[in-house]
Scaffold this active site. Structure first.
Site, short mmCIF file in Angstrom:
data_model
loop_
_atom_site.label_atom_id
_atom_site.label_comp_id
_atom_site.label_asym_id
_atom_site.label_seq_id
_atom_site.Cartn_x
_atom_site.Cartn_y
_atom_site.Cartn_z
N ASP A 59 78.79 54.20 49.18
CA ASP A 59 79.05 52.77 49.15
C ASP A 59 79.71 52.50 47.42
O ASP A 59 80.01 52.82 46.40
CB ASP A 59 78.33 52.28 50.18
CG ASP A 59 77.60 51.85 48.87
OD1 ASP A 59 77.03 52.63 48.06
OD2 ASP A 59 76.48 51.47 49.63
N LYS B 37 81.75 57.13 55.85
CA LYS B 37 80.30 56.22 54.93
C LYS B 37 79.45 56.56 56.75
O LYS B 37 78.38 56.35 56.64
CB LYS B 37 81.39 54.75 54.78
CG LYS B 37 79.50 54.49 53.36
CD LYS B 37 79.77 52.72 52.63
CE LYS B 37 80.30 52.07 53.55
NZ LYS B 37 79.77 50.94 52.87
#
Length: 460
Positions: free
Chosen positions: A386, A368
């Protein structure tokens, strides 16, 4: 990393820098004038992009823009001296408009927005494509104004190409009395406005055709139920027993969703405060299981003191911890950041790498975080998923998936290409402020009529 194909498309069409022409429009009343300015601007674009890319790691953030302006001004001065030496008559006609290249917002914008974040080869190619797109429009304006004003084309080309071009004048309308407005400065803005309108119309037709050719959505779509709470080590998952159908939402709906999000926020930005790729990398690393607000409060004190790998590494774990102790898990984050700084210094010349493999090799940097840096700092087509983006993608039906990797892959596949670069920001902001976890604010949602979520609320 931005592909050469994407750079070409941006320079020649999608982000053609037509609005940056304003400082040079007044004198572009003939093909030769426009071509001379276009060539000079293109050379400055290529050279300034290359120079900025080469020095991007050594220029202090506080003086970044003044340094870039000095580079552009120096290159413009060199071009001006060359024109005085080899095309003096044309230089006399263009006069003050050559130095005005320094004020061209396109050149400074590309230096700061692209060249400062990419390698020299791509920076130079971006300058070439932007210069070519810029030049095509400027020459087209000059040719149209010359034709309307004098009834001829390519007059005085010998000023640029020498005696060989003395007979290049093409008279299309004989005994033409001329149209004065075309060759006066207002004529330039009229022609520019018509060209922009034409480009916008072509883009609109392309969107309409894409909508018309998109398949219709099925009458019913299966409701997706999200369970679990997202975090770095335990990504959210969808309850078992439910099938997910990405085709439940068709391409036309997705296109309209992102068109509206773009309309409301044309230039979405991360809420993390940063000014260099390294600052962004540090901020994103610190933001794991912490709010952007808390990270910004810490980095507001840290970055003025240390905002380079060398400076932060010199603080050590204890020194860095003092600045970030208001953030959760600050001890482990401090260790990761210090070790990442060491690797950047020893293996990457203190530069943040612009590829996933090297980024994910840094301590504290997972998929991420790497995606955020690649997308936000280097403007690559990467999708950081997320908890907000995971929730919005499943709840709306844009890209349902059982885990964050599946959602990431589907977003990269299904988000319309024209909106993919900024989709991460739109989705995270939508999830943070509108499509909230406990109770979505459907009454205030811009895309409520397009959303596949069944349990809509009336809250605004």
């Amino acid at each position: 990393m931005t592909s050469y194909r994407e750079i070409s498309l941006n320079g020649l069409w999608k982000n053609n820098p037509v609005l940056g022409l304003c400082p040079l429009l007044g004198v572009s009343n003939s093909t030769v004038n426009a071509l001379g300015l276009a060539l000079a601007s293109a050379v400055v674009l290529v050279c300034s992009n290359t120079a900025v890319s080469l020095v991007r790691g050594v220029v202090n953030t506080a003086v970044r823009l003044p340094a870039f302006v000095m580079i552009i001004a120096a290159l413009t001065t060199c071009i001006e001296l060359l024109m005085q030496a080899y095309t003096y008559e044309l230089y006399q006609i263009l006069g003050i408009f050559i130095p005005l290249i320094t004020t061209n917002c396109v050149i400074l914008g590309r230096a700061d927005g692209f060249a400062a974040k990419h390698d020299p080869a791509r920076a130079a190619y971006d300058g070439l494509m932007m210069g070519l797109g810029f030049g095509i429009v400027l020459v087209l304006i000059g040719a149209i104004r010359e034709l309307l004003g004098t009834g001829a084309l390519f007059a005085n080309m010998h000023l640029l190409f020498g005696p060989i071009a003395a007979d290049w004048t093409l008279t299309l309308v004989h005994d033409y009395k001329g149209f004065l407005l075309a060759i006066l400065p207002p004529g330039a803005f009229i022609v520019l406005g018509l060209l922009i309108a034409g480009k916008n119309r072509i883009d609109q037709i392309a969107v309409e055709r894409a909508k018309a050719s998109a398949p219709e959505a099925p009458a019913q779509s299966r409701r997706v139920r999200v369970t679990g709470r997202a975090c770095r080590n335990h990504p959210p998952r969808i309850a078992s027993g439910l099938r997910l159908k990405s085709e439940a939402m068709n391409a036309a709906k997705r296109l309209e969703i992102f068109r509206r999000l773009h309309e409301d926020n044309p230039e979405p930005k991360t809420e993390l405060a940063y000014s260099t790729p390294f600052e962004l990398l540090v901020a994103v690393t610190l933001s794991a299981q912490a709010t952007d607000v808390s990270v910004n409060k810490a980095t507001a004190k840290l970055f003025p003191v240390a905002n380079t790998p060398e400076a932060i590494y010199a603080l050590g774990v204890e020194g860095l911890s003092e600045y970030i102790k208001t953030i959760g898990l600050y001890n482990s984050k401090a260790k990761n950041v210090i070790e990442a700084c060491r690797i950047l210094i020893e293996k990457h010349g203190s530069q943040v790498p612009d590829n996933r493999e090297d980024l994910e090799a840094l301590p504290g940097v997972g998929r991420k975080t790497a995606n955020v840096v690649l997308n936000t700092a280097f403007r690559q087509l990467a999708m950081a998923v997320d908890t907000h983006i995971f929730r919005v993608s499943n709840r709306t039906g844009i890209a349902p998936g059982k885990n964050v990797v599946e959602v990431e892959k589907k977003l990269l596949k299904f988000v319309p290409k024209d909106y993919l670069l900024d989709a991460h920001h739109w989705l995270i902001l939508h999830g943070r402020y509108v499509c909230t976890a406990r109770k979505p604010r459907c009454g205030a949602c811009r895309i409520e009529d397009l959303c596949e979520y069944k349990a809509k609320t009336s809250d605004d």
